[in-house]
Every structure is written in structure tokens, then in C-alpha cells.
Design a protein around this motif. Structure first.
Motif, mmCIF file in Angstrom:
data_model
loop_
_atom_site.group_PDB
_atom_site.id
_atom_site.type_symbol
_atom_site.label_atom_id
_atom_site.label_comp_id
_atom_site.label_asym_id
_atom_site.label_seq_id
_atom_site.Cartn_x
_atom_site.Cartn_y
_atom_site.Cartn_z
ATOM 1 N N LEU A 310 -34.828 116.172 22.924
ATOM 2 C CA LEU A 310 -34.463 115.536 24.193
ATOM 3 C C LEU A 310 -33.137 116.082 24.706
ATOM 4 N N ARG A 311 -32.163 116.216 23.839
ATOM 5 C CA ARG A 311 -30.843 116.712 24.239
ATOM 6 C C ARG A 311 -30.951 118.109 24.842
ATOM 7 N N ASP A 312 -31.696 118.986 24.183
ATOM 8 C CA ASP A 312 -31.820 120.362 24.667
ATOM 9 C C ASP A 312 -32.478 120.414 26.041
ATOM 10 N N GLU A 313 -33.509 119.590 26.240
ATOM 11 C CA GLU A 313 -34.215 119.599 27.522
ATOM 12 C C GLU A 313 -33.346 119.007 28.623
ATOM 13 N N PHE A 314 -32.641 117.920 28.329
ATOM 14 C CA PHE A 314 -31.772 117.308 29.341
ATOM 15 C C PHE A 314 -30.636 118.262 29.699
ATOM 16 N N LEU A 315 -30.085 118.938 28.691
ATOM 17 C CA LEU A 315 -29.023 119.912 28.926
ATOM 18 C C LEU A 315 -29.524 121.059 29.803
ATOM 19 N N LYS A 316 -30.747 121.501 29.529
ATOM 20 C CA LYS A 316 -31.344 122.588 30.302
ATOM 21 C C LYS A 316 -31.530 122.194 31.764
ATOM 22 N N GLN A 317 -32.025 120.962 31.991
ATOM 23 C CA GLN A 317 -32.321 120.545 33.355
ATOM 24 C C GLN A 317 -31.086 120.119 34.147
ATOM 25 N N THR A 318 -29.948 119.934 33.474
ATOM 26 C CA THR A 318 -28.717 119.616 34.198
ATOM 27 C C THR A 318 -27.793 120.824 34.294
ATOM 28 N N ASN A 319 -28.233 121.971 33.773
ATOM 29 C CA ASN A 319 -27.438 123.189 33.868
ATOM 30 C C ASN A 319 -27.279 123.587 35.342
ATOM 31 N N GLY A 320 -26.063 123.743 35.769
ATOM 32 C CA GLY A 320 -25.809 124.104 37.160
ATOM 33 C C GLY A 320 -25.438 122.929 38.031
ATOM 34 N N THR A 321 -25.758 121.699 37.592
ATOM 35 C CA THR A 321 -25.410 120.515 38.381
ATOM 36 C C THR A 321 -24.313 119.689 37.723
ATOM 37 N N LEU A 322 -24.151 119.839 36.402
ATOM 38 C CA LEU A 322 -23.119 119.121 35.676
ATOM 39 C C LEU A 322 -22.359 120.084 34.765
ATOM 40 N N ARG A 323 -21.077 119.828 34.594
ATOM 41 C CA ARG A 323 -20.227 120.650 33.735
ATOM 42 C C ARG A 323 -20.097 120.007 32.361
ATOM 43 N N VAL A 324 -20.552 120.698 31.328
ATOM 44 C CA VAL A 324 -20.504 120.167 29.968
ATOM 45 C C VAL A 324 -19.055 120.033 29.517
ATOM 46 N N LEU A 325 -18.745 118.970 28.762
ATOM 47 C CA LEU A 325 -17.388 118.745 28.274
ATOM 48 C C LEU A 325 -16.915 119.887 27.389
ATOM 49 N N ASP A 326 -17.793 120.384 26.550
ATOM 50 C CA ASP A 326 -17.499 121.534 25.683
ATOM 51 C C ASP A 326 -16.281 121.276 24.795
ATOM 52 N N ASP A 327 -16.318 120.145 24.106
ATOM 53 C CA ASP A 327 -15.265 119.799 23.148
ATOM 54 C C ASP A 327 -15.939 119.384 21.847
ATOM 55 N N PRO A 328 -16.017 120.291 20.869
ATOM 56 C CA PRO A 328 -16.738 119.989 19.624
ATOM 57 C C PRO A 328 -16.075 118.887 18.810
ATOM 58 N N ASN A 329 -14.840 118.523 19.136
ATOM 59 C CA ASN A 329 -14.135 117.487 18.383
ATOM 60 C C ASN A 329 -14.349 116.086 18.948
ATOM 61 N N PHE A 330 -15.071 116.000 20.095
ATOM 62 C CA PHE A 330 -15.285 114.685 20.694
ATOM 63 C C PHE A 330 -16.759 114.303 20.617
ATOM 64 N N VAL A 331 -17.022 113.160 20.014
ATOM 65 C CA VAL A 331 -18.361 112.565 19.985
ATOM 66 C C VAL A 331 -18.189 111.092 20.326
ATOM 67 N N PHE A 332 -18.796 110.647 21.405
ATOM 68 C CA PHE A 332 -18.674 109.258 21.831
ATOM 69 C C PHE A 332 -19.521 108.366 20.929
#
Length: 440
Positions: A310-332
Motif C-alpha cells: 500500500l505504501r509503495d502504491e500511494f507513494l507512486k500515485q502522489t509523486n509529483g503532487t506531494l513532497r516527501v519528507l525524506d527524513d529517515p530518522n523521523f517516524v510518526f
């Protein structure tokens, strides 16, 4: 072998006001409707003891209801949890007269309070809520121990007393009267007294009151909504799609038979079914990997292999519309590792792909703002941080699919305990609440 199934009780950080509607067959044969307030409160970490299968989280909302307990009635506020069995209250055992309102329950001020003997069959009832089996204290009373979220513990006695919902009273309800020696938090104004267990266990409030059906509807727009105990045959709610509750007769070590368990069939993103193995969606031979609805959990957590798809597909479909946080040290919340940066000056989120959870006979469609949650107080540059509202159970050490109440917003959820099924229908819960207000 999968590790033991667990799920979470979440402490609230947001404030909401809802409406509780009780179909009061509990106290009269003639069906009536009674409206009571339901809201959330800020509850400090460690305030509420929790069963051993509940984990600690932050930044979350729990749903609370105010009722009365005792004779004369004392006002108490209780977290509603469909993932727990035993209801319990923080108790103040002092004999002095209270001068100011006390959020704790005082059994010494109730003439109908009755402690339970350790020789009672109630004391020997097996429940998953106690990490240590109930035992006898020095007064030959049933003694119980609950664990706090900060690893400390609270002890008290099992007892019975009268629980009141408005003008309707129900005597002899069994609950835990726990000592009030808990950690306080100066930044909290919590008046929460305890927890109302609503699962299928024999000591839950649902079982003790012999409730055949209950429903709820939570609004995501203004945090209003309703909870119904009893029938809910309203034509304007719309037809329900039912999914059967999974019942097993043979005990399995990691299967919670008191939970509201259903069959998980798959996940759709933007209407397309994801390629997920059916074996990843069902419990294994130990019972680990069940799918449960839990009103005491805010977000939804999926087993690792399913979450990753699910994560991979959601990430794929939001590519270009949302900017990923890109911080491997942060997990909510320990388990939610897909987060985005959204400009603070942006008035609304972009169009997001919908996510549908597919069950046997019913679907739950999650869309729009339900899919992203703004992390309170977290700013990166000129951006807010938003996280995907589905998490990875593996990161929690939890081997279960847990459907939290955030994903259930704007869904009419009916729990039919006679027909052993859960009914789902999309609804405008704010409008449903307004219509039911007119019934009072």
C-alpha cells in the motif's frame, strides 16, 4: 510463528464534541431515545492504566462519555474502547466529604457499591485485560492489577455498582475500582475517570447489559457524531453492507476471541485492487494476524508485507503532487513512516488517491483529508509535516490488522451481536447527528 497479537489504546491530544444517543431498552421494555454528551479530553500519558495488549502512543484522540455511577450518582467520564473487556474507574477511597468536584469515583459515598469476594466466580473469570490473574487481598476481596502506559501499575478490587445513563439506571454492573495512585501531568486538564470496555468478553459492558446491537458515526469535519446502543433502523442512514464476525470455537494462543474480528480480503487504491497475497491477509495457525475494529485506536495499522504494498502504491500515485519528507530518522507514532512536507501557505491538500479496505461483503473507502494527518507542532522550514494515516504493525511489534476510528470517519458502523456481523455505510455523520437530535 508470528508473535503475540496486540493492539493499542491511544491517548487524546485533540478536542472534540459528539453526541451519545442511547436506545434505552436497557431499563424499559418500551423503546425510548435518550441524548447524552460525548466528548474527548486531554489525558496525560500514564494517567489511564491499560491492559497488557495496549501500547502507548501520543497525538491521538480517544472518545469519552459522561455517565453516573453509584447511589447517589457520581459523575464519571470514561474512554469508550471496543478493544477492551473490563470497565474500570480510578477510585478515591477517602472517607472525607468532597469540597470540590472530584473526577475520581469514591466507593465510600455509594450505598450500592459492593466489592466482589475472591471466592466469587466473577473473580475467577479469565480475561486478557489482566497481566496478573485476579487474586485475594487481605480482606478476602477480589484483587486485580492493571499496567500503566509508563510501565508502572495500579491495583484495586473488582466490584459492582449502579451505572446510570441519564434517568435510566442499571444495577450490579461489574467493574474494576482501581487505586488513584497515578502520575499527573501539569499540562493536562483531564477529568477522565476510567475506561468503558465494549468488546465481546463476558465482563464487558456490552455483555453485562445484554446489548444486542450498537452503532456509531464519527464526523471528520467538525468532530461531531453519535453512538447508539440499540436499534438503528433509520431510512436516511442508507442500506448497510454487512461483513460477518469471525468466530472460532478452539482457543488459539494469539487470537483474541473477544475482539470484533472480520475477514480482510484486499486493498484498493484509486479503485484498483492491489496485488496482495491472500495468505498475507488471514491469521496463521497460531491465530496471529487477525483483523479487528478497535474504537480505542485512532489510526489503522497493517502487517508489514501488506503495508509495504500500500505504501509503495500511494507513494507512486502522489509523486509529483506531494513532497516527501525524506527524513529517515523521523517516524510518526513509531509505525507511520510515510510523511510529506506541505507548504504552510497552502490552503488545502492536493487531490489524493482513495484507499479502500475490502472486507468479506463490505468496503470502507478512505479519501481526502482522512489519508493525511498533520503532525501537531512539527514544522520543517515553511512546511507542515503530514503523515499517511496507515502504519506498519511490524514496527510496533504488533501482528494484527487494526482498523482505527480515524478511517471509520463518516461511516455508519453497526455492530450486530445477534446476527454476528458488522454493517457499514458511508454517511455524513454531522448530518446524521443533527437528524437524531430531533428525536429527543
Amino acid at each position: 510463528m508470528r508473535p503475540k497479537t496486540t493492539h493499542t489504546l491511544l491517548t487524546p491530544r485533540l478536542r472534540l464534541v459528539m453526541l451519545l444517543i442511547l436506545q434505552t431498552f436497557l431499563a424499559t421494555s418500551e423503546a425510548k431515545t435518550l441524548a447524552l454528551p460525548l466528548k474527548s479530553q486531554v489525558i496525560p500519558s500514564g494517567y489511564l492504566p491499560r491492559p497488557p495488549n495496549k501500547l502507548r502512543f501520543h497525538h491521538n484522540v480517544s472518545l469519552t462519555v459522561s455517565i453516573t455511577v453509584g447511589t447517589p450518582p457520581q459523575n464519571v467520564s470514561m474512554v469508550i474502547d471496543t478493544g477492551s473487556e473490563l470497565s474500570w474507574l480510578h477510585c478515591n477511597n477517602t472517607t472525607t466529604t468532597r469540597v470540590i468536584p472530584d473526577p475520581l469515583f469514591n466507593p465510600n459515598h455509594s450505598s450500592s457499591y459492593s466489592p466482589i469476594s475472591c471466592s466469587s466466580s466473577t473473580c475467577t473469570t479469565r480475561t486478557r485485560d489482566f497481566p496478573i490473574p485476579a487474586s485475594c487481598d487481605s480482606n478476602n476481596l477480589c484483587h486485580a492489577t492493571l499496567s500503566y502506559a509508563d510501565a508502572s501499575s495500579s491495583e484495586g478490587n473488582l466490584a459492582s455498582d449502579t451505572f446510570g445513563f441519564g434517568s435510566f439506571v442499571n444495577p450490579g454492573i461489574v467493574f474494576g475500582c482501581m487505586n488513584s495512585s497515578f502520575s499527573t501531568n501539569s499540562d493536562s486538564d483531564s477529568n477522565t475517570t476510567g475506561l468503558m470496555g465494549m468488546n465481546l468478553g463476558s465482563l464487558s459492558l456490552v455483555s453485562q447489559l445484554k446489548i444486542p446491537k450498537f452503532s456509531y458515526c464519527i464526523s471528520g469535519s467538525d468532530f461531531s457524531g453519535i453512538l447508539l446502543l440499540g436499534e438503528s433502523n433509520f431510512s436516511w442512514v442508507g442500506p448497510l453492507n454487512y461483513t460477518p464476525l469471525v468466530q472460532i470455537s478452539t482457543p488459539l494462543p494469539y487470537f483474541d476471541r473477544s475482539a470484533y474480528t472480520v475477514r480482510f480480503k484486499g486493498i484498493k487504491v484509486s479503485g484498483q485492487l492491489l496485488n496482495i497475497s491472500g495468505n498475507d491477509l488471514i491469521p496463521d495457525h497460531t491465530g496471529a494476524g487477525q483483523t479487528m475494529f478497535d474504537l480505542g485506536t485512532q489510526f489503522t495499522f497493517l502487517l508489514g508485507p501488506v503495508y509495504n504494498v500500500l505504501r509503495d502504491e500511494f507513494l507512486k500515485q502522489t509523486n509529483g503532487t506531494l513532497r516527501v519528507l525524506d527524513d529517515p530518522n523521523f517516524v510518526f507514532q513509531i509505525a507511520m513512516d510515510l510523511c510529506y512536507r506541505v507548504p504552510m501557505n497552502r490552503s488545502e491538500l492536493p487531490v489524493l488517491p482513495s484507499v479502500s479496505l475490502v472486507f468479506d461483503g463490505a468496503e470502507m473507502r478512505v479519501s481526502g483529508e482522512q489519508l493525511l494527518y498533520r503532525v501537531p507542532g512539527l514544522v520543517r522550514g515553511n512546511d507542515w509535516v503530514y503523515c499517511f494515516t496507515f502504519g506498519n504493525s511490524d514496527l510496533l511489534g504488533v501482528e494484527a490488522f487494526i482498523i482505527g476510528h480515524h478511517q471509520q470517519e463518516n461511516m455508519w458502523m453497526e455492530f450486530d451481536l445477534v446476527e454476528h456481523r458488522i454493517g457499514l455505510a458511508h454517511a455524513r455523520c454531522d448530518l446524521v447527528g443533527q437528524k437524531l437530535l430531533g428525536l429527543g
